[in-house]
Design an enzyme around this catalytic site. Structure first.
Site, short mmCIF file in Angstrom:
data_model
loop_
_atom_site.label_atom_id
_atom_site.label_comp_id
_atom_site.label_asym_id
_atom_site.label_seq_id
_atom_site.Cartn_x
_atom_site.Cartn_y
_atom_site.Cartn_z
N HIS A 23 8.24 -11.58 -3.07
CA HIS A 23 7.37 -12.32 -3.91
C HIS A 23 7.32 -13.69 -3.68
CE1 HIS A 23 7.98 -8.58 -6.15
NE2 HIS A 23 6.63 -8.66 -6.46
N CYS A 70 9.71 -8.43 -9.04
CA CYS A 70 10.52 -6.98 -8.82
C CYS A 70 10.95 -6.42 -9.96
CB CYS A 70 11.52 -7.19 -7.70
SG CYS A 70 11.47 -7.74 -6.16
N CYS A 90 14.44 -11.30 -10.33
CA CYS A 90 13.32 -11.61 -9.90
C CYS A 90 12.19 -10.72 -11.07
CB CYS A 90 12.98 -11.03 -8.36
SG CYS A 90 11.33 -11.30 -8.06
N LYS A 149 1.13 -9.91 4.82
CA LYS A 149 0.76 -9.43 3.56
C LYS A 149 -0.52 -9.90 3.17
CE LYS A 149 3.33 -8.90 -0.75
NZ LYS A 149 4.53 -9.16 -1.41
N CYS A 190 12.85 -14.72 -3.11
CA CYS A 190 12.54 -13.14 -3.21
C CYS A 190 11.83 -12.92 -1.96
CB CYS A 190 12.32 -12.67 -4.39
SG CYS A 190 11.42 -10.92 -3.94
N LYS A 210 -4.22 -13.81 -1.94
CA LYS A 210 -5.43 -14.43 -1.96
C LYS A 210 -5.28 -15.68 -1.16
CE LYS A 210 -6.82 -12.67 -6.37
NZ LYS A 210 -5.84 -12.24 -7.68
N HIS A 264 -4.85 -1.99 -6.60
CA HIS A 264 -5.13 -2.44 -5.22
C HIS A 264 -4.96 -1.50 -4.17
CE1 HIS A 264 -1.01 -3.24 -4.02
NE2 HIS A 264 -0.71 -3.79 -5.05
N HIS A 283 -1.78 0.79 -3.75
CA HIS A 283 -1.80 1.67 -5.00
C HIS A 283 -2.56 3.02 -4.22
CE1 HIS A 283 -1.18 -1.81 -7.81
NE2 HIS A 283 0.03 -1.46 -7.27
N1 MSP Z 1 6.60 0.12 -11.45
C1 MSP Z 1 7.16 0.18 -10.10
C2 MSP Z 1 7.31 1.67 -9.64
C3 MSP Z 1 8.11 2.46 -10.64
S1 MSP Z 1 8.45 4.04 -10.02
C4 MSP Z 1 9.77 4.66 -11.00
C5 MSP Z 1 6.45 -0.57 -8.79
N2 MSP Z 1 4.99 -0.79 -8.88
S2 MSP Z 1 4.00 -1.47 -8.03
O1 MSP Z 1 2.84 -1.29 -8.84
O2 MSP Z 1 4.46 -2.66 -7.72
O3 MSP Z 1 4.19 -0.73 -6.86
C6 MSP Z 1 4.08 0.68 -6.60
C7 MSP Z 1 3.89 1.10 -5.28
O4 MSP Z 1 2.69 0.44 -4.63
C8 MSP Z 1 5.12 0.84 -4.39
O5 MSP Z 1 5.38 2.10 -3.63
C9 MSP Z 1 4.61 0.11 -3.41
O6 MSP Z 1 5.39 0.18 -2.06
C10 MSP Z 1 3.12 0.22 -3.33
N3 MSP Z 1 2.54 -1.02 -2.66
C11 MSP Z 1 2.48 -2.05 -3.27
N4 MSP Z 1 2.02 -3.01 -2.53
C12 MSP Z 1 1.55 -2.26 -1.14
C13 MSP Z 1 0.94 -2.62 0.09
N5 MSP Z 1 0.40 -3.72 0.30
N6 MSP Z 1 0.86 -1.29 0.93
C14 MSP Z 1 1.27 -0.48 0.50
N7 MSP Z 1 1.89 -0.10 -0.40
C15 MSP Z 1 2.22 -0.82 -1.32
O7 MSP Z 1 6.88 -0.92 -7.94
#
Ligand code: MSP
Length: 490
Positions: free
Chosen positions: A157, A140, A137, A306, A154, A309, A21, A24
């Site tokens: 979430h 997380c 959780c 945040k 949490c 959906k 998304h 990421h």
């Molecule tokens: N798998 C773990 C990370 C392990 S690293 C050894 C994880 N994955 S995640 O897919 O949930 O999130 C990855 C990154 O995406 C995190 O840095 C998180 O902050 C970022 N984001 C997820 N949602 C976000 C937003 N809405 N806005 C900006 N970044 C966010 O955590």
């Protein structure tokens, strides 16, 4: 200017339970900008062959979260993560992300290295058998203290964590606490922006770190412990080591990868605590240096909330790509607010900014300058020779990038765009050319405009790589160029 020959940048590895998304994409685009910027700097050095930037990204593929999602979709977990890893790679290719490796935690070499580390720490008594009891959780994949919860839920979430009690292997934490505090305080392990460093220090100085559970008995989808196959490794333990296995590390503590320590580890604020406690303590146990810089960014919100959906405020990354193209998306995300703070976006504001900065600002400037070149038979090469357009990396931009002020770097470039547009309007070169007695004046104006547009294209390379290429080509070939088509607000 980096003081090392090997410059290592990481993004987190993303959970492979669902499609990528915008959050990421935000982290990954920022990491790509940094990697491109440093690669560019290295290219300008005399000993450029000896310098290298390594950008790592990848997917986090074990644990309950993945297993449950796979079960819900009636897939086996491997099938799910294979599909999602492909989705991520496809998106990164579309967004022009030049990563050097994409690590997947189901990779057999990674698994072997993780087992090796587990065995080493177990043999040294740093991992021991115990029992864990507490809230967990799954969103997380983290244990939660009561004080982490808001109304029993949490905060990230909105779900009630599960109560867990099971036999578990524990990792010793507190014996490294003082050393960790010291390294954070004196910026050997620099946590930035400052407010996050303060937050972590106040947490570490207040509470004695509890040993953490690093294995699960009931989660089958994970790496089994070499000394007890009834247990699998805790997914974060497994995931952190990807920062090393992504460099080809085999788990042998004597064999430190040349790119280690990482120069910049980019993460979102929701995963700061684990990155500033569990991760450095694993490294200290192994006798590895800590990352040089942990850079924490904020979250993308929409209308102050945040994206979700249920709220109907989700802006999809595909939707952004369709409307704004790759470079438009890169620009709009990175310029939407201070990098490090939360940023708030809405489609209306994105369209407005796109039209103002990209279509009217940059697009207009470039198309006007190219049109002048076309109509008056001006050859770029002539100016190239006279102005010696081989530009050195810009000091101002370097300073911003060193502090990871990506948004400020962009505003600096857009100041040049605005000034240059203003200059065209004031000098009116299309009128100057009609008057033979003002030929010199015309030449001066054109020279400045060409230098401006060429510099802009150079400065833009790490941020908007395709646009940068298009501008350079248009200057040289005098082919008309439409960089960003205006969008109507629907
Ligand atoms: N798998 C773990 C990370 C392990 S690293 C050894 C994880 N994955 S995640 O897919 O949930 O999130 C990855 C990154 O995406 C995190 O840095 C998180 O902050 C970022 N984001 C997820 N949602 C976000 C937003 N809405 N806005 C900006 N970044 C966010 O955590």
């Amino acid at each position: 200017m980096p003081d090392r020959k090997n410059f290592y940048i990481t993004t987190p590895i993303y959970y492979a339970n669902a499609k990528p998304h915008l959050g990421h994409a935000y982290t990954t685009i920022a990491a790509d900008v940094l990697a491109r910027f440093y690669r560019d700097i290295f290219l300008n050095l005399r000993e450029k062959d000896k310098f290298k930037v390594f950008l790592l990204t990848g997917t986090d593929e074990h644990g309950s979260k993945i297993a449950r999602k796979a079960a819900a979709e009636e897939k086996n977990p491997q099938q799910l993560v294979d599909e999602v890893a492909e989705d991520f790679k496809r998106l990164w290719d579309k967004l022009g992300i030049q990563y050097d490796n994409f690590i997947r935690t189901t990779n057999p070499k990674h698994k072997k290295a993780v087992q090796k580390v587990l065995q080493t720490l177990y043999d040294r008594g740093l991992i021991y058998k115990g029992e864990y009891e507490g809230f967990y959780c799954v969103g997380c994949e983290q244990f939660k203290n009561k004080s982490d919860l808001v109304d029993g839920k949490c905060p990230d979430h909105g779900t009630t964590p599960e109560w867990m009690r099971e036999e578990s292997y524990m990792l010793k934490m507190s014996d490294k606490q003082e050393e960790l505090i010291e390294k954070i305080k004196n910026d050997k392990f620099k946590i930035t922006p400052e407010k996050y460093k303060k937050e972590i220090l106040s947490f570490l100085e207040k509470e004695k770190l509890q040993d953490i559970s690093i294995s699960r008995e009931k989660v089958e989808w994970g790496i089994s412990l070499p000394f007890d196959p009834n247990h699998t490794a805790y997914v974060w333990f497994d995931a952190f080591l990807s920062y090393l296995t992504g460099l080809g590390w085999n788990g042998d503590e004597k064999n430190i990868p040349i790119f280690w320590p990482a120069d910049i580890q980019l993460i979102g604020k929701d995963i700061l605590r684990v990155h500033a406690t569990i991760w450095p303590i694993i490294l200290l146990h192994l006798g590895f240096e800590l990352p040089r810089k942990l850079f924490v960014h904020g979250h993308i919100l929409s209308e102050g909330r945040k994206m979700s959906k249920t709220l109907g405020n989700v802006i999809g990354v595909e939707e952004m790509l369709e409307r704004f193209s790759v470079d438009g998306t890169r620009y709009l995300l990175l310029s939407a607010g201070i990098f490090g703070n939360d940023i708030d976006i809405t489609i209306e504001r994105l369209v407005e900014k796109y039209n103002a900065d990209l279509a009217n600002g940059l697009g207009n400037l470039v198309s006007r300058v190219v049109k002048l070149l076309q109509s008056f038979e001006i050859h770029f090469a002539y100016y190239d020779e006279r102005t010696n357009l081989k530009l050195k990396p810009n000091d101002k931009i370097s300073k911003f990038i060193e502090k990871l002020e990506i948004d400020k770097a962009l505003s600096y470039i857009w100041d040049i765009v605005r000034q240059s547009n203003k200059y065209i309007e004031e000098t009116k070169p299309w009128e100057l050319i009609k008057d033979a007695s003002r030929k010199e004046e015309f030449e001066e104006v054109m020279k400045k405009l060409i230098v401006d547009v060429y510099s802009i294209s150079e400065l833009l390379e790490p941020f908007l790589p395709e646009t940068s290429k298009k501008i350079k080509k248009a200057l040289k070939t005098k082919e008309s160029v439409i960089l960003f088509q205006r969008i109507k607000i629907s």
